[in-house]
Design an enzyme around this catalytic site. Sequence first.
Site, PDB file in Angstrom:
ATOM      1  CB  ILE A 101      -0.899   0.023   1.263  1.00 62.77           C
ATOM      2  CG1 ILE A 101      -1.690  -1.270   1.382  1.00 62.77           C
ATOM      3  CG2 ILE A 101      -1.818   1.238   1.246  1.00 62.77           C
ATOM      4  CD1 ILE A 101      -2.676  -1.505   0.285  1.00 62.77           C
ATOM      5  CG  LEU A 102       2.066   3.161  -3.506  1.00 59.46           C
ATOM      6  CD1 LEU A 102       1.707   3.760  -4.864  1.00 59.46           C
ATOM      7  CD2 LEU A 102       3.580   3.129  -3.318  1.00 59.46           C
ATOM      8  CG  ASN A 114      -3.148  -0.880  -7.657  1.00 57.65           C
ATOM      9  OD1 ASN A 114      -2.406  -1.691  -8.198  1.00 57.65           O
ATOM     10  ND2 ASN A 114      -3.549  -1.016  -6.407  1.00 57.65           N
ATOM     11  CB  THR A 115      -3.851  -3.432 -12.539  1.00 56.53           C
ATOM     12  OG1 THR A 115      -4.642  -4.468 -13.106  1.00 56.53           O
ATOM     13  CG2 THR A 115      -2.460  -3.963 -12.258  1.00 56.53           C
ATOM     14  CG  HIS A 116      -7.844  -5.868  -7.291  1.00 54.60           C
ATOM     15  ND1 HIS A 116      -7.004  -6.366  -6.319  1.00 54.60           N
ATOM     16  CD2 HIS A 116      -9.066  -6.411  -7.042  1.00 54.60           C
ATOM     17  CE1 HIS A 116      -7.683  -7.169  -5.527  1.00 54.60           C
ATOM     18  NE2 HIS A 116      -8.933  -7.224  -5.936  1.00 54.60           N
ATOM     19  CB  ALA A 149      -5.131   6.641   1.860  1.00 54.27           C
ATOM     20  N   GLY A 150      -6.697   3.828   0.634  1.00 56.12           N
ATOM     21  CA  GLY A 150      -7.306   2.574   1.059  1.00 56.12           C
ATOM     22  C   GLY A 150      -6.761   1.383   0.283  1.00 56.12           C
TER      23      GLY A 150
HETATM   24  C1  GRF Z   1      -1.843  -9.153 -11.229  1.00 57.34           C
HETATM   25  O1  GRF Z   1      -2.983  -9.960 -11.368  1.00 57.34           O
HETATM   26  C2  GRF Z   1      -2.111  -7.993 -10.321  1.00 57.34           C
HETATM   27  O2  GRF Z   1      -3.372  -7.447 -10.457  1.00 57.34           O
HETATM   28  C3  GRF Z   1      -1.960  -8.666  -8.978  1.00 57.34           C
HETATM   29  O3  GRF Z   1      -0.833  -9.488  -9.119  1.00 57.34           O
HETATM   30  C4  GRF Z   1      -0.729  -9.866 -10.484  1.00 57.34           C
HETATM   31  C5  GRF Z   1       0.635  -9.437 -10.946  1.00 57.34           C
HETATM   32  O4  GRF Z   1       1.053 -10.172 -12.049  1.00 57.34           O
HETATM   33  N1  GRF Z   1      -1.851  -7.718  -7.911  1.00 57.34           N
HETATM   34  P1  GRF Z   1       2.409  -9.824 -12.820  1.00 57.34           P
HETATM   35  O5  GRF Z   1       3.513  -9.641 -11.779  1.00 57.34           O
HETATM   36  O6  GRF Z   1       2.178  -8.565 -13.613  1.00 57.34           O
HETATM   37  O7  GRF Z   1       2.662 -11.006 -13.696  1.00 57.34           O
END
Ligand code: GRF
Length: 223
Positions: A101-102, A114-116, A149-150
């Site tokens: 968490i930044l 960010n990606t999730h 921040a969350g």
């Molecule tokens: C991704 O699915 C990201 O959303 C999650 O961890 C994975 C990272 O994969 N937090 P990579 O390191 O880009 O292969």
Amino acid sequence: MESASVSSQAARLVVLVSGSGTNLQALLDAVADEGYGARIVAVGADRDGIEGLDRAERAGVPTFVERIPDHPAREAWDLALAARIAEYRPDLVVCAGFMKILGAPTLTAFPVLNTHPALLPSFPGAHGVRDALAHGVRVTGCTVMLADAGVDTGPIVAQEAVRVYDGDDEHTLHERIKAVERGLLVETVGRMAREGWTVTGRTVRIGRPRDPGRPDAARPRAV
Ligand code: GRF
């Protein structure tokens, strides 16, 4: 409304990673095309010895590592990380599988994407794929969002759905999500770099503000 606008220069990206870096690789491949509108000026990590750093080095991109255990307190790490990022003057910081968490020093200085691997606001946190499977959902997916921040709570920029198959386990489902996630991240970062974006409350719109002359419109920040 907060907004960011585009300049004729390619946007400067600092990408943060913690693992295998396949999302980073997708971005490295995308920036090879000048028309993409962005370039990766550095890759940072919170740990050594990861494939993500090797990918950056193979591509000739500068890297840095800032480890939490090397600092007396989390706050000191937050400051050190923000200072390392600032050296590269990014227009956008992209967390691509960055598992920390930044803190405020980075979040207040730069826009952070960010990606999730889940459809937020469902299944935030470090085990989004496992938690979605355990809940028995038939559709999950991935989310690209601005960081706040969350934990995975920031304004959503883009999402894409992925079906859950009978017999999926965490690994098979995550791999299928990641294949979609890489495309979504590349598309979203490129559009933000080329077109700018606005944030109104929780709503993010990519593109120039419709009426930038209005007195209540924020001054676009140069990207
Ligand atoms: C991704 O699915 C990201 O959303 C999650 O961890 C994975 C990272 O994969 N937090 P990579 O390191 O880009 O292969």
